[in-house]
Design an enzyme around this catalytic site. Sequence first.
Site, PDB file in Angstrom:
ATOM      1  N   GLU A 258      -2.007  -8.198  -3.619  1.00 50.00           N
ATOM      2  CA  GLU A 258      -1.712  -6.870  -4.172  1.00 50.00           C
ATOM      3  C   GLU A 258      -0.582  -7.080  -5.167  1.00 50.00           C
ATOM      4  OE1 GLU A 258       0.201  -3.909  -5.185  1.00 50.00           O
ATOM      5  OE2 GLU A 258       0.674  -3.430  -3.106  1.00 50.00           O
ATOM      6  N   CYS A 292       5.225  -0.686  -7.513  1.00 48.38           N
ATOM      7  CA  CYS A 292       4.052  -1.232  -8.193  1.00 48.38           C
ATOM      8  C   CYS A 292       3.125  -0.144  -8.707  1.00 48.38           C
ATOM      9  CB  CYS A 292       3.286  -2.181  -7.268  1.00 48.38           C
ATOM     10  SG  CYS A 292       2.735  -1.432  -5.724  1.00 48.38           S
TER      11      CYS A 292
END
Length: 491
Positions: A258, A292
């Site tokens: 990720e 993020c």
Amino acid sequence: MNTPATPAFLHDTLWTGKIFNGGWIDADGGTHAIIEPATGQQLGSTGQANARDVARAAIAARAAQRDWAATDYKARAAIFRKAAALFEQHHAELAVWVARETGATMPKADLELREAVVYMHEAAAMLTQPQGQLLASPHQQLSIARRLPHGVVGVISPFNFPLILSLRSIAPALAVGNAVLHKPDLQTPVSGGVMIARIFEQAGLPPGVLHVLPGGAEAGEALCLDPHIAMISFTGSTQVGRRVAELAGKTLKKVALELGGKNSLIVLDDADPDLAAANVAWGAYLHQGQICMASGRILLQRGIAAAVTERLLEKARHLPVGDPMSGKVALGPLINTRQVQRIHGIVHDSVAAGATLLAGGSHDGIFYPPTVLTDVRPGMRCFEEELFGPVASITVFDTDEEAIALASQTEGCLALGVISPSLARALHIVNRVPCGHAHVNDQTVLAEAHVPFGGSGSSGNGARHGGPADWDEFSQWQWLTIKSDAPRYPF
């Protein structure tokens, strides 16, 4: 060190200079000082694992894993429920650690602790979910597809949300019967590691099943290369994620990545300007933009651009910045000087390329104020690169098709947001922009423990964390057949 009043649970005599293998032991790699970003004060020190520490931990974890996987499901679930109760019981003490170590405001720290409880309950719930399927078979036999643990899972987590971005891999990996070696970021080894080790130690997790190994690149590479480790779950930058995948491929490990990305928040011209500006500010500035899923591209349709920008500027100029422990700020410090220099470079390189700086764009040490850039075009650094700082980078567009093209102009995207009362228009855009998750009438910073979360393109490798995806990532299929008698074959 200065910790909260009566810091019984995380008293530093337990873990100072130590790593965790079910107990607290010295690290072969020495010790590492923990520095509070807002003040520069040393909060304590942990052990710093090196490759030899990782190798020993991997062998021990592999030895402990089989008994753990064979433990009665009710006993395993009880450990997660006890862990949830411990997070709740010690919330105040642990939240202060998260705030001080990560440079976060207390509401952000409280959020991490509340979500940690949710992750523990989700892990406990996995133990009573179906773990296989009964398959059709042409013979007088049972044909079963069942889920089995990988064995030992390595977890590498980042500094920005260290507690929940560690637990979202550790908890499900343990729940399905794996042992775990966890390397938290050296900038946040307590929030991302020590408190997790302490919680599971007190919850009754058997020794050897969880190892917490704060470390740098040496420890991370050792995790990726160790033959006793079957899987790596990594959360971090795309650059480092590529290196993780490369190293893990040498031993054919499964890898769940990720990674970073360039996320767009699109505001259409029929939106409410006040609501739109609130969504833009939250998506761009929450936790100093060090997320993020932050809204790295603000795409405003021309008819509403001026109104939204005016309201955003008002917010940016009045959001207080400073030491989060003062309780009087909305934004704390960036994590380190290197990150400040990077953000400052992106902002001013973009200005040199033609962007207009309307707010911010300076810094006081590692405190960077909310920044607003307009006239941003493709090719500028602030349009192309993940910011990971409190910068609202505004690009104006004319048509919905242009918005789709601008939002799609990226190698990787975690999240997309579209603000508009016209659901048909918004869904038309959402359906045409590749992204890991999309939100109509919300900004991009959203995550929940029970939903599959991950990115597209260079924001990940198709891996997902959360909900049904946890079974996909942290276990593997085995085909099992059962016959009452062995067949008589012709030779």
